[in-house]
Design an enzyme around this catalytic site. Sequence first.
Site, PDB file in Angstrom:
ATOM      1  N   HIS A  53      45.292  33.014  31.383  1.00 34.87           N
ATOM      2  CA  HIS A  53      45.204  33.840  32.478  1.00 34.87           C
ATOM      3  C   HIS A  53      45.966  32.984  33.762  1.00 34.87           C
ATOM      4  O   HIS A  53      46.375  31.747  33.604  1.00 34.87           O
ATOM      5  CB  HIS A  53      43.843  33.786  33.107  1.00 34.87           C
ATOM      6  CG  HIS A  53      42.844  34.786  32.056  1.00 34.87           C
ATOM      7  ND1 HIS A  53      41.659  35.121  32.521  1.00 34.87           N
ATOM      8  CD2 HIS A  53      43.094  35.360  30.831  1.00 34.87           C
ATOM      9  CE1 HIS A  53      41.225  36.054  31.873  1.00 34.87           C
ATOM     10  NE2 HIS A  53      42.210  36.212  30.652  1.00 34.87           N
ATOM     11  N   GLU A  55      45.150  32.008  36.433  1.00 33.52           N
ATOM     12  CA  GLU A  55      44.330  30.573  37.040  1.00 33.52           C
ATOM     13  C   GLU A  55      44.472  29.743  36.451  1.00 33.52           C
ATOM     14  O   GLU A  55      44.603  28.473  36.740  1.00 33.52           O
ATOM     15  CB  GLU A  55      42.965  31.129  37.533  1.00 33.52           C
ATOM     16  CG  GLU A  55      42.679  32.679  38.318  1.00 33.52           C
ATOM     17  CD  GLU A  55      42.798  33.862  37.667  1.00 33.52           C
ATOM     18  OE1 GLU A  55      41.794  34.667  38.213  1.00 33.52           O
ATOM     19  OE2 GLU A  55      43.341  34.084  36.588  1.00 33.52           O
ATOM     20  N   CYS A  83      38.008  35.927  36.635  1.00 31.30           N
ATOM     21  CA  CYS A  83      36.990  36.407  35.567  1.00 31.30           C
ATOM     22  C   CYS A  83      35.949  35.098  35.669  1.00 31.30           C
ATOM     23  O   CYS A  83      36.153  34.087  36.250  1.00 31.30           O
ATOM     24  CB  CYS A  83      37.494  36.760  34.286  1.00 31.30           C
ATOM     25  SG  CYS A  83      38.160  35.370  33.620  1.00 31.30           S
ATOM     26  N   CYS A  86      37.721  31.950  34.365  1.00 29.87           N
ATOM     27  CA  CYS A  86      38.469  31.281  35.409  1.00 29.87           C
ATOM     28  C   CYS A  86      37.726  30.693  36.598  1.00 29.87           C
ATOM     29  O   CYS A  86      37.719  29.692  37.072  1.00 29.87           O
ATOM     30  CB  CYS A  86      39.574  32.223  35.992  1.00 29.87           C
ATOM     31  SG  CYS A  86      40.803  32.841  34.571  1.00 29.87           S
TER      32      CYS A  86
END
Length: 154
Positions: A53, A55, A83, A86
């Site tokens: 992801h 992040e 999410c 993260c």
Amino acid sequence: MDFSYFMELAFREAIKAFERKEVPVGAVVLDGNGHIIGRGYNQVEALCDATAHAEMIALTSAMATLGSKYLNDCTIAVTLEPCAMCAGAIVNAKVGRVVFGAYDPKMGASGTVMNVTGCRQFNHQPEVFGGIMENKCSGLLQDFFRELRRNSSR
């Protein structure tokens, strides 16, 4: 405080994901002086890695830049609400501030579905500011998924 500048930087990263046919989420980490020390965009498809992801990539980059596992005085700006994975990484890295664009009604873990970043049982809770440039960030996501549906129906 106006976080639009931070979000614009993250949005540029999201465009990179969009151009690579990844879910268009981008993130930047800024130090206490507002300098970019990490950046990332979703690379889940390219790396065949569910943890790639925006992040996670930006946090890893920032920690490498600083040579530290903690980002106390830093801000992470991300175009979509983090999410649970993260948000957990943000808490573990002790990031000082989270700024995000679009709320995520399915996976958001900074207040929408759950609140990992605000959990008082954890040893760290960053400041969180959501909805920054929300329409622009959610619009890019909507465009991406609209295009994906159009191409899958052919």
